[in-house]
Design a protein around this motif. Structure first.
Motif, PDB file in Angstrom:
ATOM      1  N   LEU A 254       2.093   6.265   5.084  1.00 57.02           N
ATOM      2  CA  LEU A 254       2.251   6.411   6.727  1.00 57.02           C
ATOM      3  C   LEU A 254       1.122   5.595   6.505  1.00 57.02           C
ATOM      4  O   LEU A 254      -0.215   6.180   6.272  1.00 57.02           O
ATOM      5  CB  LEU A 254       2.638   7.834   6.825  1.00 57.02           C
ATOM      6  N   CYS A 255       0.986   4.922   7.224  1.00 57.81           N
ATOM      7  CA  CYS A 255      -0.427   3.941   7.629  1.00 57.81           C
ATOM      8  C   CYS A 255      -0.994   4.788   8.029  1.00 57.81           C
ATOM      9  O   CYS A 255      -0.632   5.432   9.653  1.00 57.81           O
ATOM     10  CB  CYS A 255      -0.025   2.670   7.831  1.00 57.81           C
ATOM     11  N   PRO A 256      -2.598   4.871   8.433  1.00 57.13           N
ATOM     12  CA  PRO A 256      -3.905   6.386   8.402  1.00 57.13           C
ATOM     13  C   PRO A 256      -3.966   5.199   9.571  1.00 57.13           C
ATOM     14  O   PRO A 256      -4.515   6.096  10.310  1.00 57.13           O
ATOM     15  CB  PRO A 256      -4.389   6.422   7.584  1.00 57.13           C
ATOM     16  N   ASN A 257      -4.220   4.108   9.947  1.00 56.24           N
ATOM     17  CA  ASN A 257      -4.595   3.230  10.753  1.00 56.24           C
ATOM     18  C   ASN A 257      -3.573   3.625  12.157  1.00 56.24           C
ATOM     19  O   ASN A 257      -4.469   4.341  13.118  1.00 56.24           O
ATOM     20  CB  ASN A 257      -4.965   2.052  11.208  1.00 56.24           C
ATOM     21  N   CYS A 258      -2.307   2.983  12.227  1.00 56.73           N
ATOM     22  CA  CYS A 258      -1.805   3.249  13.677  1.00 56.73           C
ATOM     23  C   CYS A 258      -0.796   4.782  13.305  1.00 56.73           C
ATOM     24  O   CYS A 258       0.192   4.722  14.357  1.00 56.73           O
ATOM     25  CB  CYS A 258      -1.188   2.324  13.336  1.00 56.73           C
ATOM     26  N   MET A 259      -0.615   5.362  12.235  1.00 59.59           N
ATOM     27  CA  MET A 259       0.370   6.082  12.400  1.00 59.59           C
ATOM     28  C   MET A 259       1.751   5.472  12.548  1.00 59.59           C
ATOM     29  O   MET A 259       3.304   6.206  13.139  1.00 59.59           O
ATOM     30  CB  MET A 259       0.004   7.240  13.300  1.00 59.59           C
TER      31      MET A 259
ATOM     32  N   TYR B 263       1.373  -4.281  16.253  1.00 57.81           N
ATOM     33  CA  TYR B 263      -0.189  -5.695  15.305  1.00 57.81           C
ATOM     34  C   TYR B 263      -0.985  -4.881  14.575  1.00 57.81           C
ATOM     35  O   TYR B 263      -2.075  -5.501  14.296  1.00 57.81           O
ATOM     36  CB  TYR B 263      -0.498  -5.877  16.880  1.00 57.81           C
ATOM     37  N   CYS B 264      -0.730  -3.711  13.669  1.00 58.40           N
ATOM     38  CA  CYS B 264      -1.730  -3.102  12.546  1.00 58.40           C
ATOM     39  C   CYS B 264      -2.137  -3.824  12.088  1.00 58.40           C
ATOM     40  O   CYS B 264      -1.745  -4.423  11.807  1.00 58.40           O
ATOM     41  CB  CYS B 264      -0.959  -1.663  12.167  1.00 58.40           C
ATOM     42  N   ASP B 265      -3.445  -4.139  11.701  1.00 57.88           N
ATOM     43  CA  ASP B 265      -4.030  -4.657  10.778  1.00 57.88           C
ATOM     44  C   ASP B 265      -3.950  -4.071   9.058  1.00 57.88           C
ATOM     45  O   ASP B 265      -3.746  -5.154   7.998  1.00 57.88           O
ATOM     46  CB  ASP B 265      -5.602  -5.314  10.690  1.00 57.88           C
ATOM     47  N   VAL B 266      -3.738  -2.813   9.225  1.00 59.42           N
ATOM     48  CA  VAL B 266      -3.817  -2.317   7.673  1.00 59.42           C
ATOM     49  C   VAL B 266      -2.836  -2.683   7.042  1.00 59.42           C
ATOM     50  O   VAL B 266      -2.679  -2.379   5.731  1.00 59.42           O
ATOM     51  CB  VAL B 266      -4.379  -0.416   8.331  1.00 59.42           C
ATOM     52  N   CYS B 267      -1.593  -2.085   8.244  1.00 54.73           N
ATOM     53  CA  CYS B 267      -0.224  -2.828   7.268  1.00 54.73           C
ATOM     54  C   CYS B 267       0.618  -3.200   7.395  1.00 54.73           C
ATOM     55  O   CYS B 267       1.831  -3.305   7.649  1.00 54.73           O
ATOM     56  CB  CYS B 267       0.917  -0.724   7.367  1.00 54.73           C
ATOM     57  N   LEU B 268       0.112  -3.999   8.439  1.00 54.01           N
ATOM     58  CA  LEU B 268       0.431  -5.499   9.096  1.00 54.01           C
ATOM     59  C   LEU B 268       1.617  -5.076  10.076  1.00 54.01           C
ATOM     60  O   LEU B 268       2.400  -6.315   9.369  1.00 54.01           O
ATOM     61  CB  LEU B 268       0.562  -6.167   7.519  1.00 54.01           C
TER      62      LEU B 268
HETATM   63 ZN    ZN Z   1      -0.636   0.042  10.319  1.00 51.77          ZN
END
Ligand code: ZN
Length: 221
Positions: free
Chosen positions: A153-158, A163-168
């Motif tokens: 699970l993306c730690p940046n946006c959960m 629009y999250c840059d980490v998981c696109l």
């Molecule tokens: Zn994300």
């Protein structure tokens, strides 16, 4: 046989199956053992063992399994990790995937578009991997470390920001983690197949294995 550690009963040991066994395996094993130890069975019946088996099955097949598995991990698994004197780490070359390219190529099954399920029907092989264990090793606990694909699970946006840059914006990303398995001597029998439910082995709540179930066959040579 001592089935307890710090007051926690080892229900997996009572049913003679490994930690994380799939529901089908738990049910099948329970039914077999219940027949053997039912008090009405004049040859092998035992009221005490029958009760143990029933208690183990009730916990491992019910809503309390989650809680029990957590307890199991911090008591039994922690003790495995401390006690390495009686353990053998299986070398990587003795972990053989039944779907390896060479094996399938030999059997002429490398047709494109053939799905795993169909492939299994052709080959008659229904387990995912073979563990090759030497005869002299079966007195030890066999430890297996298996790299498997996970989704994290993306730690940046959960997983909640398109629009999250980490998981696109996908919410999760692919990676690899080691699955840790332990087979105690009482579980090691030639030809035995254990089906494991991989959600039981999740490293933490943010990571899950892509595969749901893993069927492991033990081979002694
Ligand atoms: Zn994300």
């Amino acid at each position: 046989m001592d089935n307890r550690l710090s007051g926690v009963p080892d229900y997996y040991k009572i049913l003679n199956i490994p930690f994380g066994s799939a529901p089908d395996l738990i049910k099948k094993t329970y039914r077999n053992l219940a027949k053997i130890y039912h008090p009405d069975n004049k040859a092998s019946g035992s009221a005490e063992k029958f009760l143990d088996i029933q208690t183990a099955y009730t916990v491992l097949s019910g809503i309390n399994r989650e809680k029990y598995d957590y307890l199991y991990k911090i008591t039994f698994t922690a003790s495995y990790l401390r006690d390495t004197t009686n353990s053998v780490l299986l070398p990587a070359n003795r972990i053989v995937y039944t779907s390896t390219m060479s094996r399938l190529a030999k059997m002429g099954l490398m047709k494109t578009g053939l799905r795993n399920k169909d492939r299994r029907k052709f080959t008659g092989i229904f387990h995912d991997l073979d563990l090759l264990i030497k005869k002299e090793e079966i007195i030890h606990r066999i430890l297996v470390r298996l790299p498997l694909t996970v989704r994290i699970l993306c730690p940046n946006c959960m997983g909640s920001n398109i629009y999250c840059d980490v998981c696109l914006g996908i919410g999760t990303y692919k990676s690899s983690r080691l699955l840790h398995l332990a087979f105690e001597p009482h579980l090691i029998q030639n030809g035995r197949i254990y089906e494991l439910e991989l959600s039981r082995f999740r490293p933490d709540n943010f990571i899950h294995f892509k595969k749901k179930f893993l069927k492991v066959k033990l081979n002694i040579f």
